[in-house]
Design an enzyme around this catalytic site. Sequence first.
Site, PDB file in Angstrom:
ATOM      1  N   GLU A  20       1.046  -0.741  -5.240  1.00 34.61           N
ATOM      2  CA  GLU A  20       0.144   0.391  -5.391  1.00 34.61           C
ATOM      3  C   GLU A  20       0.776   1.756  -5.615  1.00 34.61           C
ATOM      4  OE1 GLU A  20      -3.326   3.178  -3.392  1.00 34.61           O
ATOM      5  OE2 GLU A  20      -1.783   2.497  -2.459  1.00 34.61           O
ATOM      6  N   ASP A  30       0.770  -1.179   0.102  1.00 32.05           N
ATOM      7  CA  ASP A  30      -0.027  -0.138  -0.014  1.00 32.05           C
ATOM      8  C   ASP A  30       0.925   1.064  -0.102  1.00 32.05           C
ATOM      9  OD1 ASP A  30      -2.735   1.312   0.335  1.00 32.05           O
ATOM     10  OD2 ASP A  30      -1.610   1.925   2.304  1.00 32.05           O
TER      11      ASP A  30
END
Length: 854
Positions: free
Chosen positions: A576, A523
């Site tokens: 990401e 993330d």
Amino acid sequence: MTARPPSENPSEPGPPRPANGVPAPAGEARPAAKEGKSEKAARNEKAAGKTSRSGKAEKPAKAPKAPKPPKAGTAPPRTPAADPAARDSVAPEPVGATPAGGTPEPTAPTPRKGSGGYVVRPAPPLADSDRHRLLHGSHHDPHGVLGAHPGKGGVVFRTLRPYAKAVTVVGEGLRAQLHDDGDGFFSGVLPWRQVPQYTLLVRYGATDGEVDEVEVQDPYRFLPTLGDLDLHLIGEGRHEELWQALGARPMVHQGVTGTRFTVWAPNARGVRVCGDFNYWDGTVYPMRSLGSTGVWELFVPGVGEGALYKFDITRPDGSHTLRADPMARRTEVPPSTASIVTEAHHVWHDEEWMAHRGDVPVHEAPLSVYEVHLGSWRPGLTYRQLALQLPAYVKDLGFTHVELMPVAEHPFGGSWGYQVTGFYAPTSRMGTPDDFRFLVDTLHRAGIGVIVDWVPAHFPKDEWALAQFDGRPLYEHADPSRAEHPDWGTLEFDFGRTEVRNFLVANAVYWCQEFHIDGLRVDAVASMLYLDYSREEGEWTPNEHGGRENLDAVAFLQEMNATVYRRCPGVVTIAEESTAWDGVTRATHHVGPGGFGGLGFGLKWNMGWMHDSLDYVSKEPVHRKYHHGEMTFSMVYAYSENYVLPISHDEVVHGKRSLVSKMPGDWWQQRANHRAYLGYMWAHPGKQLLFMGQEFAQGAEWSEGHGPDWWLLDPSYEAEADHRGVRDLVRDLNVVYGRTPALWQRDTDPGGFAWVEGDAGEDNVFAFLRFDAQGAPLLAVSNFSPVVRHQYRIGVPEGISGWTEVLNTDAGRYGGGDVFNMDTLKPEAVGAHGRPVSVQLTLPPLATLWLKPV
């Protein structure tokens, strides 16, 4: 959303006290009160020659025979100083023992006699500094003071047992009560040359004449549980199985069952273990420092699985802080915050999956991902209950993988798991770590891979967790301007510190090894890569080369990826990353034009495609011709990285609306747009990811409080067929996708794609070809206008006798208008789109067609 441990919670009762008002023991849990004398107490009294409650004298135990002196010319017995192992292996050997009935030399206070006839002399006074530091939790070497040590005149015993009335040393042929030195200290000198094997009999206040005694092992008679190799690797920041060395681990040490507690706290003046096994008073369990590594260690006998614990840390300024274990592998259910001692017992049954998951490189294999928030997919279900439903549902829909939003422990459910406090512990909201293993195992046996969201970019500021863990910045950067995350009110990790980098790299390996995870979706990578991320001019400092790249974060990501791929075959890492950073999925040793090696990820989320394509389909069809390039631009950079096409949770929350609700028009048109878009997405180069609820066109935004609107699929709901139709389409998309290598085998090869019609903005039409490794094609045509286009000519490759539909998103069973190309389409020698042959199609409104050669 933080919670205090039991010792800090005023609503919980304090430590239990006996009826006479004496506080409960701080060193160990006191057994429940009983009416009669316990068998252990009776045995102890018998060994001491006490009088029973009936008044009858019991036969005293025989005194051990004094050992013979050593023969002339032989070496003296080894002492623990010379041979530490002797502390647990030698029998008592008296030195200058005063025989029973003898007269000891006068001392103050008066020496005690042991049951074996040996005098317990007073120990040398404890230095004031040692006493103060032990009582205030700031002693770095409690094992050097407490326990049993050879000394002048014999073996010196010393223990710290607050609230105790008396402490007796018990061994084979040995029973000697120690002197009470005040403040909970008990000590004495026994006339032995070497340290015997012994236990401590601790007596607390009496209730109704009944003695309250507990026999315990002395934690301070044990050698360190960590070896030199572990400490060396920790100091170097290269311990790839760090969870095996730090944290709480049940074990048998020197023949005794207990739990080893270890924690990294280099700035602490002292560390103590406290938990439900000592009524949250760590006074009795100070830990020892293991040198320059900053690691503190203590083996606590008798503590096992299920025990709650925290670390009582004395900060550099002398104040105390009670902290959960950063390496805890299990935690209490939030909002409670204690760590829990645990071991893995799950027996895996996914051997076949694990052996073959890496047979085909992921970028050359089918990958269709169903993103799930476990806590709300079916609210209220445990991991084991989810295992009965989730694998069957995902397998029925044809997805190859699930991606779980963060499952690591987090205090606030509204963070969806993206503000982690327990990096090594699956959230306890749905069960134990073994329960989570069971869920992963069940998914694997169903043929479904498991990807988890992993959050190494930042952590919350909760005062019981990682923030200023030992009184100073430790896991976060020491520079506040680099520690504070400007967007999320959290702290960023100090990626330049070797121990912090080790903590995170080992954590990535931990999830893959301990839980058989098949992929890590990392993330917020962009927030790690740039020093000026969400910062204004003057709020950040350039790197040593004058640039804005965070060189420490780059090195960390490269190390993490290289380590995971080396240690965990078949695992994929996914970034990401929302910028155009060069080389996200390039190998770490391949240097790009920017002078950096690749970050080493396997795949990257294509955030540009997601934003551009969603912007296009949200426009009214009459305006789409002005945004036609937003759908074709992705192919300009499609092969710069290995991409995933994500329609994730981020796109269906916070006012962004659900996928179907983004579409213009009435309900029929919205669903048709939704279906056409999914057909286009599944045919586009890249792997697919769809968030739960979008597979059946949920109209409302997702909420972690109630999850998907499953009631839309209830047959009693009048529009159930509309939602079921979309779900049937998703199933068929996945089935045809899995059977068609052209749609996935050359996702990262420019030779696997060719535009047929990319400029038909006036028609809102897109047409392209996909090819597999043998050159077999699939033709995808999307019509994003609400009109039927008859006899629409499309150029096709030569040498193919006919084309037939294999998927049509306008099919009636999906909720469409059933506009089909019923017969085989024969190519005609009519040039179109730069090709000598073409076919004429009927394009359904707001629909995508897939056609394959006959």
